[in-house]
Design an enzyme around this catalytic site. Structure first.
Site, PDB file in Angstrom:
ATOM      1  N   LYS A 176      28.191  -8.200  44.990  1.00 25.74           N
ATOM      2  CA  LYS A 176      29.593  -8.547  44.712  1.00 25.74           C
ATOM      3  C   LYS A 176      30.475  -7.385  45.147  1.00 25.74           C
ATOM      4  CE  LYS A 176      28.012  -9.271  40.689  1.00 25.74           C
ATOM      5  NZ  LYS A 176      27.763  -9.524  39.255  1.00 25.74           N
ATOM      6  N   THR A 207      38.832  -8.715  33.027  1.00 20.30           N
ATOM      7  CA  THR A 207      37.628  -9.078  33.801  1.00 20.30           C
ATOM      8  C   THR A 207      36.350  -8.911  32.973  1.00 20.30           C
ATOM      9  OG1 THR A 207      37.574  -6.843  34.694  1.00 20.30           O
ATOM     10  CG2 THR A 207      38.623  -8.533  36.068  1.00 20.30           C
ATOM     11  N   GLY A 209      33.216  -9.901  31.335  1.00 20.75           N
ATOM     12  CA  GLY A 209      32.326 -11.061  31.440  1.00 20.75           C
ATOM     13  C   GLY A 209      32.335 -11.762  32.790  1.00 20.75           C
ATOM     14  N   THR A 210      32.983 -11.170  33.790  1.00 15.27           N
ATOM     15  CA  THR A 210      33.023 -11.842  35.101  1.00 15.27           C
ATOM     16  C   THR A 210      31.622 -11.968  35.715  1.00 15.27           C
ATOM     17  OG1 THR A 210      33.630  -9.710  36.042  1.00 15.27           O
ATOM     18  CG2 THR A 210      35.384 -11.312  35.853  1.00 15.27           C
ATOM     19  N   GLY A 211      30.842 -10.892  35.613  1.00 13.02           N
ATOM     20  CA  GLY A 211      29.492 -10.914  36.201  1.00 13.02           C
ATOM     21  C   GLY A 211      28.595 -11.918  35.485  1.00 13.02           C
ATOM     22  N   CYS A 212      28.675 -11.937  34.148  1.00 15.08           N
ATOM     23  CA  CYS A 212      27.867 -12.888  33.352  1.00 15.08           C
ATOM     24  C   CYS A 212      28.236 -14.320  33.748  1.00 15.08           C
ATOM     25  CB  CYS A 212      28.145 -12.717  31.858  1.00 15.08           C
ATOM     26  SG  CYS A 212      27.874 -11.046  31.235  1.00 15.08           S
TER      27      CYS A 212
END
Ligand code: ADP
Ligand code: MP5
Length: 278
Positions: A176, A207, A209-212
């Site tokens: 990412k 942002t 929790g964006t990756g989760c």
């Protein structure tokens, strides 16, 4: 009767509901997959940071995973926070017996900068968990730790994605792009070729929790039978909407809006900027 796609997350908690299993379950629901969750660590955190965490015992981890697989066999699994090498070994030893698409989000540090993983865990993740996985979803700093080199350009991010696939035998890796470019650009490497997924960047501090959320969406899409490329493309639209349609709650880095795609169906077109042959 039509089978309902089901998807399992194996990850840590966030009592404020923005990251970890809570974000994953909300995402599964929005992606019309039946969500299930095994807890690895109970985390005292909020939008301002991580205060403390305790890991569940290895026995409890195993019993939870077995309880799920003995009853509702998932169509896809994702892993998030796994704090210790022993927990990685336990999860890998259970999942290697199963035949299920696996998304590994190599969670190392929270958006707040707090560490969620012991240092020695990285090596075991590379050796034991990633070889079982369909796709790994590191951000730039996680990819840097996985390859042991810094990444300063999209070209280097491409090399990193390829190196992770070649070294660990994970089927695909999406690095990412973080803040490498003006747009939010992610690089997928699989089957000897790269593909870029770009979307407009939203200027926001919210942002958490964006990756989760992104990796959970990929797992839900795989559970629904999408290819890796389709799952990534649809998940990119999902996370772009979720960040753009901010909730602006919390005193720190607030959570994304998991129901944004319901409001903004196909407002945002994710551009597959180009395809590079490897
Ligand atoms: N401010 C933003 N605006 C739009 N997309 C973003 C933004 N921040 C992250 N993304 C996208 O959200 C997804 C998850 O990113 P994340 O795991 O937070 O990684 P990163 O550290 O690269 O931001 C990726 O597709 C990333 O490109
Ligand atoms: C339990 C848990 N897992 C993962 C994250 C990382 O969150 P992010 O998606 O913001 O990197 C987190 N804060 N807490």
């Amino acid at each position: 009767m039509k089978k309902v796609p089901s998807v399992l997350t194996i990850a840590g908690t966030d009592p404020t509901g923005g990251a970890g299993i809570h974000a994953d379950l909300k995402t599964f629901q929005e992606c019309t997959a039946y969500g299930m969750a095994v807890v690895t660590s109970v985390v005292a955190q909020n939008t301002e940071g991580v205060r403390n965490y305790v890991n569940v015992s290895l026995e409890m981890l195993e019993e939870q995973i077995e309880a799920v697989f003995d009853d509702i066999y998932p169509d896809a699994v994702k892993t998030g926070m796994i704090a210790t090498p022993e927990m990685i070994e336990k999860i890998a030893s259970l999942l290697e017996k199963e035949d299920v698409p696996l998304v590994v989000d190599p969670v190392m540090v929270a958006t707040s900068g707090d560490s969620l993983m012991e240092k020695e865990t990285v090596q075991l993740m590379k050796e034991r968990l990633l070889p079982l996985a369909t796709i790994a979803t590191p951000n730039i700093s996680e990819a840097e730790i996985l390859i042991g080199k810094s990444i300063r350009s999209l070209k280097e991010a491409e090399e990193a994605a390829q190196q992770i696939v070649e070294e660990t035998k994970v089927k695909a890796t999406i690095v990412k792009g973080g803040h490498l470019t003006e747009e939010a650009t992610d690089i997928l490497y699989t089957d000897g070729k790269w593909e870029r997924f770009s979307a407009p960047r939203t200027e926001t501090k919210h942002t958490h929790g964006t990756g989760c959320t992104f990796s959970a969406a990929i797992a839900a899409k795989l559970a629904r039978g999408r290819s890796i490329e389709e799952a990534v493309s649809e998940s990119k639209t999902f996370i772009t909407n979720a960040i753009a349609e901010t909730l602006a709650i919390g005193k720190g880095n607030g959570p994304v809006n998991h129901w944004a795609s319901r409001l903004k169906k196909s407002d945002i077109v994710v551009e597959n900027a180009r395809q590079l042959e490897g």
